[in-house]
Write a protein that holds these residues in place. Sequence first.
Motif, PDB file in Angstrom:
ATOM      1  N   ILE A 192       0.810  -1.017  -0.283  1.00  0.00           N
ATOM      2  CA  ILE A 192       0.344   0.005  -0.327  1.00  0.00           C
ATOM      3  C   ILE A 192       0.857   1.681   0.302  1.00  0.00           C
ATOM      4  O   ILE A 192       0.879   2.137  -0.824  1.00  0.00           O
ATOM      5  CB  ILE A 192      -1.143   0.018   1.247  1.00  0.00           C
ATOM      6  CG1 ILE A 192      -1.549  -0.902   0.738  1.00  0.00           C
ATOM      7  CG2 ILE A 192      -1.649   0.929   1.687  1.00  0.00           C
ATOM      8  CD1 ILE A 192      -2.755  -1.319   1.927  1.00  0.00           C
ATOM      9  N   VAL A 193       1.770   1.214   0.218  1.00  0.00           N
ATOM     10  CA  VAL A 193       2.784   2.585   0.131  1.00  0.00           C
ATOM     11  C   VAL A 193       3.751   2.567  -0.717  1.00  0.00           C
ATOM     12  O   VAL A 193       3.764   3.540  -0.947  1.00  0.00           O
ATOM     13  CB  VAL A 193       4.008   2.534   1.875  1.00  0.00           C
ATOM     14  CG1 VAL A 193       5.019   3.452   2.234  1.00  0.00           C
ATOM     15  CG2 VAL A 193       3.487   2.418   3.582  1.00  0.00           C
ATOM     16  N   ASN A 194       3.435   1.679  -1.157  1.00  0.00           N
ATOM     17  CA  ASN A 194       4.590   1.801  -2.199  1.00  0.00           C
ATOM     18  C   ASN A 194       3.697   2.162  -3.667  1.00  0.00           C
ATOM     19  O   ASN A 194       4.120   2.803  -4.227  1.00  0.00           O
ATOM     20  CB  ASN A 194       4.800   0.055  -3.146  1.00  0.00           C
ATOM     21  CG  ASN A 194       6.400  -0.293  -1.841  1.00  0.00           C
ATOM     22  OD1 ASN A 194       7.328   0.837  -1.616  1.00  0.00           O
ATOM     23  ND2 ASN A 194       6.731  -1.070  -2.069  1.00  0.00           N
ATOM     24  N   PHE A 195       2.316   1.490  -3.272  1.00  0.00           N
ATOM     25  CA  PHE A 195       1.755   2.028  -4.908  1.00  0.00           C
ATOM     26  C   PHE A 195       0.505   3.055  -4.206  1.00  0.00           C
ATOM     27  O   PHE A 195      -0.645   2.775  -5.131  1.00  0.00           O
ATOM     28  CB  PHE A 195       0.533   1.005  -5.555  1.00  0.00           C
ATOM     29  CG  PHE A 195       2.181  -0.281  -6.027  1.00  0.00           C
ATOM     30  CD1 PHE A 195       3.222   0.232  -7.092  1.00  0.00           C
ATOM     31  CD2 PHE A 195       2.727  -0.955  -5.339  1.00  0.00           C
ATOM     32  CE1 PHE A 195       3.515  -0.351  -7.706  1.00  0.00           C
ATOM     33  CE2 PHE A 195       3.389  -2.047  -5.376  1.00  0.00           C
ATOM     34  CZ  PHE A 195       4.285  -1.433  -6.964  1.00  0.00           C
ATOM     35  N   SER A 196       0.818   3.723  -3.041  1.00  0.00           N
ATOM     36  CA  SER A 196      -0.780   4.704  -2.640  1.00  0.00           C
ATOM     37  C   SER A 196      -0.501   6.177  -3.576  1.00  0.00           C
ATOM     38  O   SER A 196      -1.539   6.498  -3.802  1.00  0.00           O
ATOM     39  CB  SER A 196      -0.781   4.685  -1.497  1.00  0.00           C
ATOM     40  OG  SER A 196       0.644   5.737  -1.292  1.00  0.00           O
ATOM     41  N   GLY A 197       0.749   6.146  -4.282  1.00  0.00           N
ATOM     42  CA  GLY A 197       1.369   7.574  -4.050  1.00  0.00           C
ATOM     43  C   GLY A 197       1.032   8.471  -3.655  1.00  0.00           C
ATOM     44  O   GLY A 197       1.059   9.568  -4.246  1.00  0.00           O
ATOM     45  N   VAL A 198       0.834   7.935  -2.548  1.00  0.00           N
ATOM     46  CA  VAL A 198       1.083   9.563  -1.366  1.00  0.00           C
ATOM     47  C   VAL A 198       3.075  10.078  -1.674  1.00  0.00           C
ATOM     48  O   VAL A 198       2.964  11.375  -1.801  1.00  0.00           O
ATOM     49  CB  VAL A 198       0.814   9.011   0.264  1.00  0.00           C
ATOM     50  CG1 VAL A 198       1.452   9.669   1.435  1.00  0.00           C
ATOM     51  CG2 VAL A 198      -0.407   8.282   0.078  1.00  0.00           C
ATOM     52  N   LEU A 199       3.725   9.256  -1.405  1.00  0.00           N
ATOM     53  CA  LEU A 199       5.041  10.484  -1.423  1.00  0.00           C
ATOM     54  C   LEU A 199       5.729   9.370  -3.085  1.00  0.00           C
ATOM     55  O   LEU A 199       5.933   7.858  -2.600  1.00  0.00           O
ATOM     56  CB  LEU A 199       6.132   9.950  -0.504  1.00  0.00           C
ATOM     57  CG  LEU A 199       4.895  10.066   0.898  1.00  0.00           C
ATOM     58  CD1 LEU A 199       6.156   9.497   2.072  1.00  0.00           C
ATOM     59  CD2 LEU A 199       5.843  10.975   0.901  1.00  0.00           C
ATOM     60  N   THR A 200       5.518   9.803  -4.022  1.00  0.00           N
ATOM     61  CA  THR A 200       5.982   9.030  -5.318  1.00  0.00           C
ATOM     62  C   THR A 200       7.626   9.013  -5.041  1.00  0.00           C
ATOM     63  O   THR A 200       7.039   7.858  -6.079  1.00  0.00           O
ATOM     64  CB  THR A 200       5.228  10.323  -6.544  1.00  0.00           C
ATOM     65  OG1 THR A 200       6.126  11.362  -6.229  1.00  0.00           O
ATOM     66  CG2 THR A 200       3.797  10.798  -6.239  1.00  0.00           C
ATOM     67  N   ASP A 201       8.648   9.379  -5.095  1.00  0.00           N
ATOM     68  CA  ASP A 201       9.924   9.463  -5.029  1.00  0.00           C
ATOM     69  C   ASP A 201      10.238   7.972  -4.031  1.00  0.00           C
ATOM     70  O   ASP A 201      10.966   8.011  -3.369  1.00  0.00           O
ATOM     71  CB  ASP A 201      10.521  10.589  -4.939  1.00  0.00           C
ATOM     72  CG  ASP A 201      10.873  10.797  -3.403  1.00  0.00           C
ATOM     73  OD1 ASP A 201       9.568  10.967  -3.222  1.00  0.00           O
ATOM     74  OD2 ASP A 201      11.276  11.491  -3.216  1.00  0.00           O
ATOM     75  N   LEU A 202       9.280   7.314  -3.740  1.00  0.00           N
ATOM     76  CA  LEU A 202       9.499   6.687  -2.359  1.00  0.00           C
ATOM     77  C   LEU A 202       9.947   5.127  -2.192  1.00  0.00           C
ATOM     78  O   LEU A 202       8.152   5.211  -3.091  1.00  0.00           O
ATOM     79  CB  LEU A 202       8.990   7.239  -0.711  1.00  0.00           C
ATOM     80  CG  LEU A 202       9.914   6.462   0.288  1.00  0.00           C
ATOM     81  CD1 LEU A 202      10.961   6.398   0.323  1.00  0.00           C
ATOM     82  CD2 LEU A 202       8.235   6.812   1.410  1.00  0.00           C
ATOM     83  N   HIS A 203       9.652   4.595  -2.586  1.00  0.00           N
ATOM     84  CA  HIS A 203       9.868   2.567  -2.699  1.00  0.00           C
ATOM     85  C   HIS A 203      10.088   2.142  -1.690  1.00  0.00           C
ATOM     86  O   HIS A 203      11.943   2.028  -1.092  1.00  0.00           O
ATOM     87  CB  HIS A 203       9.783   2.576  -3.964  1.00  0.00           C
ATOM     88  CG  HIS A 203      10.120   0.869  -4.396  1.00  0.00           C
ATOM     89  ND1 HIS A 203       9.066   0.327  -4.597  1.00  0.00           N
ATOM     90  CD2 HIS A 203      10.637   0.187  -4.580  1.00  0.00           C
ATOM     91  CE1 HIS A 203       9.006  -1.272  -5.067  1.00  0.00           C
ATOM     92  NE2 HIS A 203       9.776  -1.164  -5.054  1.00  0.00           N
ATOM     93  N   ILE A 204       9.537   0.936  -0.761  1.00  0.00           N
ATOM     94  CA  ILE A 204       9.477   0.108   0.442  1.00  0.00           C
ATOM     95  C   ILE A 204      10.409  -1.140  -0.532  1.00  0.00           C
ATOM     96  O   ILE A 204       9.270  -1.987  -0.966  1.00  0.00           O
ATOM     97  CB  ILE A 204       9.261  -0.160   1.375  1.00  0.00           C
ATOM     98  CG1 ILE A 204       9.512   1.361   2.444  1.00  0.00           C
ATOM     99  CG2 ILE A 204       9.754  -0.633   2.007  1.00  0.00           C
ATOM    100  CD1 ILE A 204       8.680   1.804   3.356  1.00  0.00           C
ATOM    101  N   PRO A 205      11.487  -1.818  -0.922  1.00  0.00           N
ATOM    102  CA  PRO A 205      11.292  -3.511  -1.786  1.00  0.00           C
ATOM    103  C   PRO A 205      10.971  -4.343  -0.285  1.00  0.00           C
ATOM    104  O   PRO A 205      10.761  -4.292   0.725  1.00  0.00           O
ATOM    105  CB  PRO A 205      13.173  -3.622  -1.593  1.00  0.00           C
ATOM    106  CG  PRO A 205      13.276  -2.772  -1.029  1.00  0.00           C
ATOM    107  CD  PRO A 205      12.499  -1.206  -0.236  1.00  0.00           C
ATOM    108  N   LEU A 206       9.991  -5.008  -1.434  1.00  0.00           N
ATOM    109  CA  LEU A 206       9.195  -6.354  -1.162  1.00  0.00           C
ATOM    110  C   LEU A 206      10.522  -7.681  -0.526  1.00  0.00           C
ATOM    111  O   LEU A 206      10.540  -8.050  -1.740  1.00  0.00           O
ATOM    112  CB  LEU A 206       8.124  -6.717  -1.141  1.00  0.00           C
ATOM    113  CG  LEU A 206       7.198  -6.388  -1.607  1.00  0.00           C
ATOM    114  CD1 LEU A 206       5.761  -6.063  -1.945  1.00  0.00           C
ATOM    115  CD2 LEU A 206       6.487  -6.081   0.194  1.00  0.00           C
ATOM    116  N   ASN A 207      11.186  -7.815   0.600  1.00  0.00           N
ATOM    117  CA  ASN A 207      12.357  -9.148   0.902  1.00  0.00           C
ATOM    118  C   ASN A 207      12.237  -8.656   2.213  1.00  0.00           C
ATOM    119  O   ASN A 207      10.840  -8.191   3.008  1.00  0.00           O
ATOM    120  CB  ASN A 207      14.103  -8.091   0.752  1.00  0.00           C
ATOM    121  CG  ASN A 207      14.271  -7.397   1.613  1.00  0.00           C
ATOM    122  OD1 ASN A 207      13.779  -6.875   2.211  1.00  0.00           O
ATOM    123  ND2 ASN A 207      14.855  -6.079   0.480  1.00  0.00           N
TER     124      ASN A 207
END
Length: 88
Positions: free
Chosen positions: A47-62
């Motif tokens: 949800i954090v990755n694809f919500s669009g709240v912070l567009t330049d922020l991506h947390i990897p799923l590992n």
Amino acid sequence: MLRTVAMGVLIVSGVLLILTVFRKKLGWAWLSVFGTHLILAALGIYIVNFSGVLTDLHIPLNPTTIGAVTLLGLPGVLMLLGLKLTLF
């Protein structure tokens, strides 16, 4: 030498964990609770990755990030966001 010691510690801790689970009569109920936490952790990161709240922020799923969020819950997601903003 160090690798042998690390492998020994891993084996001993694994055996002790298995003994603890079966001696305390925990059964398999803890596995469903852990699975639920694991799924909710992955969903929270997704949800954090694809919500669009912070567009330049991506947390990897590992396994590391999912493990942190599984143990810490929602504060774990916030911790990962804070680490991502301050370190990278």
